[in-house]
Design an enzyme around this catalytic site. Sequence first.
Site, PDB file in Angstrom:
ATOM      1  N   ARG A  62       0.823  -1.214   0.000  1.00 25.36           N
ATOM      2  CA  ARG A  62       0.000   0.000   0.000  1.00 25.36           C
ATOM      3  C   ARG A  62       0.856   1.262   0.000  1.00 25.36           C
ATOM      4  NH1 ARG A  62      -2.535  -4.041   2.618  1.00 25.36           N
ATOM      5  NH2 ARG A  62      -1.431  -3.561   4.537  1.00 25.36           N
ATOM      6  N   GLU A  99       5.187  -9.454  12.204  1.00 24.07           N
ATOM      7  CA  GLU A  99       4.312 -10.041  13.219  1.00 24.07           C
ATOM      8  C   GLU A  99       4.117 -11.538  13.031  1.00 24.07           C
ATOM      9  OE1 GLU A  99       2.224  -6.066  12.154  1.00 24.07           O
ATOM     10  OE2 GLU A  99       3.721  -7.387  11.281  1.00 24.07           O
TER      11      GLU A  99
END
Length: 179
Positions: A62, A99
């Site tokens: 993005r 993560e």
Amino acid sequence: MTPQKSVQDYIRTIVDFPHEGIMFRDVTTLFADPRGFRLCIDQLLHPYAGMRIDKVVGLEARGFILGGAVAHQLGTGFVPVRKKGKLPHTTISEEYTLEYGEAIVEIHDDAIDAGETVLIVDDLLATGGTAEAGIKLVERLGGQIIGCAFVVDLPELGGRKRIEAMGMDVHALCAFDGL
């Protein structure tokens, strides 16, 4: 008269995506709204008004949308930092932890000239792993980073502190509590 919406008002939250317990901050609703998107780009640029910026680096994926729009507004070049194997020319790479595991990002080895000033742009700052990898790539090419701009900061995950500890200026348009 209705109150003016903030960038945060345009971002929707998807509960339990991509895993249970995650509150996914979806910026596609921000991108889809012309007023929201313009507001976002204007606010990403604001702290850097009047500074010389030679290149805008957008982080996968993005960050390409945001970085391209920011580069257009600045009248400067755009450089993508992509996942391993996606760039067609000679690259340098950086491995990092995120993560949910590990990843590798790359940049073309001729994308930034030594001494060029660079603004790094992405949609979200979580743990800071992707941003740190992008910073290291730009610095290896000799780029001088003037700042790192994000739409969303997730302070509980510590990314901002991690990037600031590298000596970087961090600008985020909004923050959300939780994961």
